[in-house]
Design a protein around this motif. Structure first.
Motif, PDB file in Angstrom:
ATOM      1  N   PHE A  12      70.355  26.994  53.356  1.00 44.19           N
ATOM      2  CA  PHE A  12      69.018  26.401  53.480  1.00 44.19           C
ATOM      3  C   PHE A  12      68.991  25.353  54.592  1.00 44.19           C
ATOM      4  O   PHE A  12      68.054  25.295  55.391  1.00 44.19           O
ATOM      5  CB  PHE A  12      68.578  25.762  52.162  1.00 44.19           C
ATOM      6  N   MET A  64      65.506  24.447  56.669  1.00 44.87           N
ATOM      7  CA  MET A  64      64.546  24.317  55.578  1.00 44.87           C
ATOM      8  C   MET A  64      64.296  22.836  55.293  1.00 44.87           C
ATOM      9  O   MET A  64      65.213  22.025  55.330  1.00 44.87           O
ATOM     10  CB  MET A  64      65.079  25.013  54.323  1.00 44.87           C
ATOM     11  N   ILE A  69      63.748  22.453  49.697  1.00 43.76           N
ATOM     12  CA  ILE A  69      65.068  22.503  49.033  1.00 43.76           C
ATOM     13  C   ILE A  69      64.979  21.829  47.664  1.00 43.76           C
ATOM     14  O   ILE A  69      65.465  22.366  46.667  1.00 43.76           O
ATOM     15  CB  ILE A  69      66.158  21.847  49.907  1.00 43.76           C
ATOM     16  N   ARG A  99      68.845  33.732  48.951  1.00 36.42           N
ATOM     17  CA  ARG A  99      69.789  33.668  50.079  1.00 36.42           C
ATOM     18  C   ARG A  99      70.231  35.066  50.464  1.00 36.42           C
ATOM     19  O   ARG A  99      70.219  35.438  51.641  1.00 36.42           O
ATOM     20  CB  ARG A  99      71.001  32.800  49.734  1.00 36.42           C
ATOM     21  N   THR A 136      58.071  28.155  56.339  1.00 34.18           N
ATOM     22  CA  THR A 136      58.776  26.884  56.167  1.00 34.18           C
ATOM     23  C   THR A 136      58.179  25.761  57.013  1.00 34.18           C
ATOM     24  O   THR A 136      58.550  24.609  56.836  1.00 34.18           O
ATOM     25  CB  THR A 136      60.281  27.033  56.474  1.00 34.18           C
TER      26      THR A 136
END
Length: 143
Positions: free
Chosen positions: A11, A16, A21, A47, A79
């Motif tokens: 991440f 990210m 997260i 993932r 994102t």
């Protein structure tokens, strides 16, 4: 469920946001959650889905796979904007072709919470990229 170090590192590697997260840390499950054919993946599975060779270009375009529609179209979160949409899986395969991810991405302009809430209460909520396109057109025509 605790997020693995491997997932956390991934991440962070893809850039990210801390907010996303933290959200994934808070709402991580052992298995996927199903909302009448629209599924929210487990964080571990996210993932793996994003690293799948067919999907790997998606996250490089700031779209992170968080689930799947009824026909397998990836559900993604942008994102940068934190809005959710679908990517047409039919065109992800090599040689089916797209020049830009925008050609196969349908942005529903909904937060993750709005998306999954609407999926549970709205009878004709989109289940894939094609129905998402029609849904947006119908909303546009009613305004």
């Amino acid at each position: 469920m605790k997020i693995t170090e491997t997932s956390l590192n991934f991440f962070k590697e893809i850039g990210m946001s801390i907010e996303l997260i933290d959200f994934l840390k808070e709402f991580s499950y052992k298995t996927y959650l199903d909302f009448d054919g629209i599924s929210f993946s487990s964080v571990y599975r996210m993932r793996l889905e994003n690293l799948n060779p067919i999907n790997k270009e998606i996250y490089k375009q700031n779209l992170f796979i968080i689930g799947a529609g009824l026909n397998g179209d990836p559900i993604v979160i942008n994102t940068r904007t934190m809005k959710v949409g679908f990517v047409s899986h039919d065109k992800l395969f090599p040689n089916d072709g797209y020049d830009y991810i925008d050609e196969i991405y349908v942005d529903l302009n909904m937060s993750m919470g709005e998306f999954f809430y609407q999926a549970t209460i709205e009878r004709k909520f989109p289940i894939d990229a094609d129905t998402a396109q029609k849904y947006l057109q119908k909303k546009k025509n009613t305004i």
